[in-house]
Scaffold this motif. Structure first.
Motif, short mmCIF file in Angstrom:
data_model
loop_
_atom_site.label_atom_id
_atom_site.label_comp_id
_atom_site.label_asym_id
_atom_site.label_seq_id
_atom_site.Cartn_x
_atom_site.Cartn_y
_atom_site.Cartn_z
N ALA A 321 -4.41 -3.47 -4.51
CA ALA A 321 -3.73 -4.64 -5.09
C ALA A 321 -3.65 -5.73 -4.02
O ALA A 321 -3.91 -5.50 -2.84
CB ALA A 321 -2.33 -4.25 -5.57
N SER A 322 -3.28 -6.93 -4.48
CA SER A 322 -3.15 -8.04 -3.55
C SER A 322 -1.84 -7.92 -2.77
O SER A 322 -0.97 -7.12 -3.09
CB SER A 322 -3.16 -9.37 -4.33
N SER A 323 -1.72 -8.76 -1.73
CA SER A 323 -0.53 -8.72 -0.88
C SER A 323 0.72 -9.08 -1.66
O SER A 323 1.77 -8.47 -1.49
CB SER A 323 -0.70 -9.66 0.30
N GLN A 324 0.63 -10.10 -2.53
CA GLN A 324 1.79 -10.51 -3.33
C GLN A 324 2.20 -9.42 -4.31
O GLN A 324 3.39 -9.16 -4.51
CB GLN A 324 1.47 -11.80 -4.08
N GLU A 325 1.23 -8.76 -4.92
CA GLU A 325 1.53 -7.68 -5.86
C GLU A 325 2.22 -6.51 -5.14
O GLU A 325 3.20 -5.94 -5.66
CB GLU A 325 0.23 -7.19 -6.51
N LYS A 326 1.74 -6.17 -3.96
CA LYS A 326 2.35 -5.07 -3.21
C LYS A 326 3.79 -5.40 -2.82
O LYS A 326 4.70 -4.56 -2.96
CB LYS A 326 1.53 -4.79 -1.95
#
Length: 442
Positions: A321-326
């Motif tokens: 997943a992307s950094s924002q999603e994590k």
């Protein structure tokens, strides 16, 4: 003068900014006239931002003895012989009841007396309003002798604003002068260029034979280019559209809505970041709810294993997943479903958030957007504690002042500027800016 931290809970913090002098007492008189003199009560009261008469009266109420504070001389006396440690313990109780904020524990509070003769403490850091227990004996004395209003606070703020405006005007004037100098230099250089072109033109006229020889060659080249353009009109020419809108369309065709927004973050305004954070946390567009829900479950499974905060980075890096999603999934996995005592849970689990912030650059803004998106869909009770949460993360060095202020300013400019989040965060932003200006003045 020996100093100590305000509040017994902060005694071990070497970098705590709020300090007061250690209490010094002296026993005076003999027999029935024996008294305990708190020598430095005025200095202690100044550090606590409370009248010295309040603390002196509190000692008398708790000890069941007569107490008096002489405002002319500045002496504080309590009848009877009392040990310093006992009076210091009573002072700690006074700080908890009448100085420290009930929400964030900050001693930077102001006493307010309502129309219904109730006493409240308004925190300048988080904006939380604490209700004081009116059953205490000191409350009647405070209501009868309310604290003096701070004079000149508005004048100081006006002076600071005027100074800032003067600095801005001075900077603008300097920039205008620089522009004028550059323009004069450009004019001077253009005049010199005109003179050199005139000289070169006179030389060329003198040697006109050379110019006549070269001019036919230029005309032949132009005729050839025009002929080639006419011949190419019948053929199809393929070109790729490199505009920003075309790039967006190509990316959105290949990727999902959320990932496409993440790719285009570098070319869009700061408002785009807020939309992405809200999309990721809600997971309500283009079937991404299942993907985000699975991600939150995976993060919860990692946390349930009982891993240490220092090992969180390696486990989170393996998630697809992307950094924002994590970051959003981590915040929801840690604090999802909590309605009461939200700020206390954040303080208890702040080590995981500090580990998430140390993963990469820009992670503080990712955490702030995750907090914003989480509180957008939370209950009103949890929303009231957002300022306390940010203050706790600021005190724990998880979030820095610059990132908090920048996030707040971007939020006011965004589409969600009417949200209650910004109203609740506004006292914290004012406190951060005022604290910075006061430190600069000192």
């Amino acid at each position: 003068m020996a100093l100590q931290n305000i509040g017994a809970g902060n005694s071990d913090d070497a970098f705590y900014r709020y300090k007061m002098p250690k209490m010094i007492t002296k026993i005076e008189g003999r027999g029935n006239g024996i008294k305990t003199n708190i020598v430095n009560m005025v200095d202690i009261a100044k550090a606590l931002a409370r009248p010295a008469s309040y603390t002196t009266k509190y000692f008398g109420c708790e000890l069941g003895a007569q107490s008096k504070f002489d405002e002319k001389i500045g002496t504080s006396h309590v009848n009877g012989a009392h040990e310093t440690a006992k009076l210091a313990g009573l002072l700690e109780n006074f700080i908890k009841k009448y100085v420290q904020c009930y929400g964030c524990g900050n001693p930077e509070t102001e006493i307010l007396i309502t129309k219904s003769q109730m006493i409240q403490l308004k925190c300048a850091a988080c904006g939380f309003v604490s209700d004081v227990d009116m059953r205490d004996k000191l409350t009647t004395f405070i209501v009868k002798n309310p604290p003096e209003t701070k004079k000149g606070s508005k004048d100081k703020k006006a002076m600071r604003r005027a100074e800032k405006e003067r600095l801005k005007e001075g900077q603008l004037a300097d920039e205008e002068q620089k522009k004028m100098k550059k323009e004069t230099k450009k004019k001077g250089s253009s005049n010199s260029k005109d003179e050199t072109t005139k000289l070169s033109s006179t030389k060329k006229k003198a040697s006109g034979s050379d110019e006549d020889r070269t001019s036919p060659a230029h005309s032949q080249v132009d005729e050839k280019e025009e002929a080639s353009d006419e011949n190419d009109d019948g053929e199809v020419q393929w070109q790729t559209d490199t505009s920003l809108e075309a790039a967006r369309q190509r990316i959105q065709e290949q990727l999902s809505a959320v990932t496409a927004d993440m790719v285009m973050l570098s070319t869009n305004e700061p408002e785009k970041k807020e939309k992405v954070a809200r999309k990721i946390s809600n997971g309500s567009e283009n079937g991404n709810s299942t993907h985000y829900g699975k991600l939150v479950k995976e993060v919860k499974a990692i946390l349930n294993k009982g891993i240490v905060a220092n090992d969180l980075q390696s486990h989170m890096a393996a998630l697809p997943a992307s950094s924002q999603e994590k970051t959003s999934a981590l915040f929801e996995a840690l604090f999802g479903g909590i309605e009461k005592g939200f700020a206390k849970e954040v303080i208890r689990k702040k080590s995981y958030l500090s580990a998430a912030v140390s993963m990469e650059e820009g992670s503080q803004s990712l955490l702030l957007h995750a907090i914003e998106a989480f509180f957008l869909k939370s209950t009103s009770n949890a929303l009231k504690e957002i300022a306390i949460v940010l203050k706790a993360l600021y005190d724990a060095d998880v979030l820095e002042e610059e990132h908090i202020v920048q996030w707040y300013q971007e939020g006011l400019k965004g589409n969600n500027k009417e949200s209650k989040i910004w109203k609740n965060v506004e006292p914290l932003i004012e406190w951060l800016q005022n604290a910075e200006s006061e430190s600069e003045e000192e």
